[in-house]
Design a protein around this motif. Structure first.
Motif, PDB file in Angstrom:
ATOM      1  N   LEU A  81     -13.510 -17.317 -19.885  1.00  0.00           N
ATOM      2  CA  LEU A  81     -12.931 -18.343 -18.998  1.00  0.00           C
ATOM      3  C   LEU A  81     -13.991 -19.215 -18.339  1.00  0.00           C
ATOM      4  N   ARG A  82     -15.158 -19.368 -18.973  1.00  0.00           N
ATOM      5  CA  ARG A  82     -16.255 -20.075 -18.332  1.00  0.00           C
ATOM      6  C   ARG A  82     -16.645 -21.355 -19.057  1.00  0.00           C
ATOM      7  N   GLY A  83     -15.882 -21.747 -20.067  1.00  0.00           N
ATOM      8  CA  GLY A  83     -16.183 -22.970 -20.781  1.00  0.00           C
ATOM      9  C   GLY A  83     -17.344 -22.806 -21.746  1.00  0.00           C
ATOM     10  N   SER A  84     -17.721 -23.918 -22.334  1.00  0.00           N
ATOM     11  CA  SER A  84     -18.814 -23.925 -23.313  1.00  0.00           C
ATOM     12  C   SER A  84     -19.975 -24.735 -22.756  1.00  0.00           C
ATOM     13  N   GLY A  85     -21.030 -24.053 -22.394  1.00  0.00           N
ATOM     14  CA  GLY A  85     -22.219 -24.742 -21.946  1.00  0.00           C
ATOM     15  C   GLY A  85     -22.182 -25.108 -20.474  1.00  0.00           C
ATOM     16  N   PRO A  86     -23.345 -25.514 -19.942  1.00  0.00           N
ATOM     17  CA  PRO A  86     -23.456 -25.804 -18.505  1.00  0.00           C
ATOM     18  C   PRO A  86     -22.587 -26.962 -18.053  1.00  0.00           C
ATOM     19  N   GLY A  87     -22.346 -27.930 -18.927  1.00  0.00           N
ATOM     20  CA  GLY A  87     -21.515 -29.060 -18.531  1.00  0.00           C
ATOM     21  C   GLY A  87     -20.113 -28.634 -18.181  1.00  0.00           C
ATOM     22  N   GLU A  88     -19.517 -27.795 -19.012  1.00  0.00           N
ATOM     23  CA  GLU A  88     -18.165 -27.321 -18.728  1.00  0.00           C
ATOM     24  C   GLU A  88     -18.159 -26.345 -17.560  1.00  0.00           C
ATOM     25  N   ARG A  89     -19.213 -25.559 -17.407  1.00  0.00           N
ATOM     26  CA  ARG A  89     -19.272 -24.635 -16.264  1.00  0.00           C
ATOM     27  C   ARG A  89     -19.252 -25.414 -14.951  1.00  0.00           C
ATOM     28  N   LEU A  93     -16.370 -25.545 -11.926  1.00  0.00           N
ATOM     29  CA  LEU A  93     -16.673 -25.466 -10.499  1.00  0.00           C
ATOM     30  C   LEU A  93     -16.079 -26.656  -9.747  1.00  0.00           C
ATOM     31  N   ARG A  94     -16.144 -27.823 -10.350  1.00  0.00           N
ATOM     32  CA  ARG A  94     -15.577 -29.024  -9.712  1.00  0.00           C
ATOM     33  C   ARG A  94     -14.078 -28.848  -9.453  1.00  0.00           C
ATOM     34  N   TRP A  95     -13.363 -28.296 -10.429  1.00  0.00           N
ATOM     35  CA  TRP A  95     -11.932 -28.093 -10.252  1.00  0.00           C
ATOM     36  C   TRP A  95     -11.644 -26.992  -9.235  1.00  0.00           C
ATOM     37  N   LEU A 151      -7.509 -27.932 -18.243  1.00  0.00           N
ATOM     38  CA  LEU A 151      -8.239 -28.821 -17.347  1.00  0.00           C
ATOM     39  C   LEU A 151      -9.675 -29.064 -17.794  1.00  0.00           C
ATOM     40  N   VAL A 152     -10.273 -28.066 -18.454  1.00  0.00           N
ATOM     41  CA  VAL A 152     -11.666 -28.202 -18.892  1.00  0.00           C
ATOM     42  C   VAL A 152     -11.767 -27.767 -20.348  1.00  0.00           C
ATOM     43  N   GLY A 153     -12.250 -28.648 -21.215  1.00  0.00           N
ATOM     44  CA  GLY A 153     -12.477 -28.280 -22.596  1.00  0.00           C
ATOM     45  C   GLY A 153     -11.203 -28.008 -23.365  1.00  0.00           C
ATOM     46  N   GLU A 154     -11.352 -27.227 -24.425  1.00  0.00           N
ATOM     47  CA  GLU A 154     -10.252 -26.958 -25.348  1.00  0.00           C
ATOM     48  C   GLU A 154      -9.608 -25.598 -25.147  1.00  0.00           C
TER      49      GLU A 154
END
Length: 215
Positions: A81-89, A93-95, A151-154
């Motif tokens: 549940l942490r996304g792919s890579g620092p950009g999605e992480r 956090l933003r959400w 909300l974030v990624g796929e």
């Protein structure tokens, strides 16, 4: 190691933490906190969490409060549940931060004022103001989810679990799923995730418990 989550079923903030732990596959046990009889204001609970709030995650030298911090711990420990890579992480956090400020704060207070205090003490002007603020948050989610599943990624992430924290509760507080079709479809996708459980099934404590004791 089994972690203990101090929580109660009516708390949407505790639900965000509990659901994230559950979907991350981290073993945990709920510890019921009797919020409505003042347990979070007792000296004993303040030793556990000086902020006087749930959720609190405790175990093997760990003590974490605030749902976002607990979600971050669950992501880090499980890799889920942490996304792919620092950009999605960072986007997750933003959400989480947006939800804390623009969604859960308004939804939680409005739901409490409208359902959990005597009707004659409910501040109707405050409730109306909170509902207005909530509409802005629901509109943001509706726009964001109108052309994507998550909300974030796929894939689902902790961002989704943060922002849905209060939206599965049955008590009226100014949110009706049928008014927000993209949000409704998103909530259905969350409900279909393996391990999803309703807050009243995931944590101890529900309004009917208090009603039965008062009779």
């Amino acid at each position: 190691m089994t972690l203990h989550l101090y929580c109660f079923g009516e708390s949407g903030n505790a639900y965000k933490a509990a659901l994230t732990l559950e979907l991350c596959g981290i073993p945990w046990t709920p510890v019921f906190v009797d919020f409505f009889n003042g347990e979070t204001r007792t000296p004993e609970f303040r030793k556990l969490n000086p902020m006087g709030e749930v959720p609190v995650l405790v175990g093997d030298g760990l003590k974490l409060s605030q749902s976002g911090a607990i979600q971050d711990y669950a992501m880090e420990m499980s890799g889920r549940l942490r996304g792919s890579g620092p950009g999605e992480r960072r986007e997750i956090l933003r959400w989480i931060l947006w939800d804390n400020h623009k969604m859960s704060s308004y939804c939680g207070i409005a739901r409490f004022l409208q359902n959990f205090i005597p009707e004659e003490k409910r501040p109707l002007e405050v409730i109306d103001w909170l509902r207005g603020r909530m509409q802005g948050g629901f509109s943001t989610l509706e726009r964001e989810l109108s052309n994507r599943d998550w909300l974030v990624g796929e894939e689902p992430s902790a961002a989704d679990l943060a922002c849905c924290g209060y939206l599965f509760y049955p008590e009226p507080f100014g949110f009706d799923r049928k008014d927000w079709p993209a949000v409704d479809a998103w909530l259905e996708r969350i409900e279909d995730l393996t391990g999803w459980r309703h807050p009243y099934d995931l944590m101890p404590g529900r309004p009917s418990d208090r009603m039965s004791k008062s009779k």
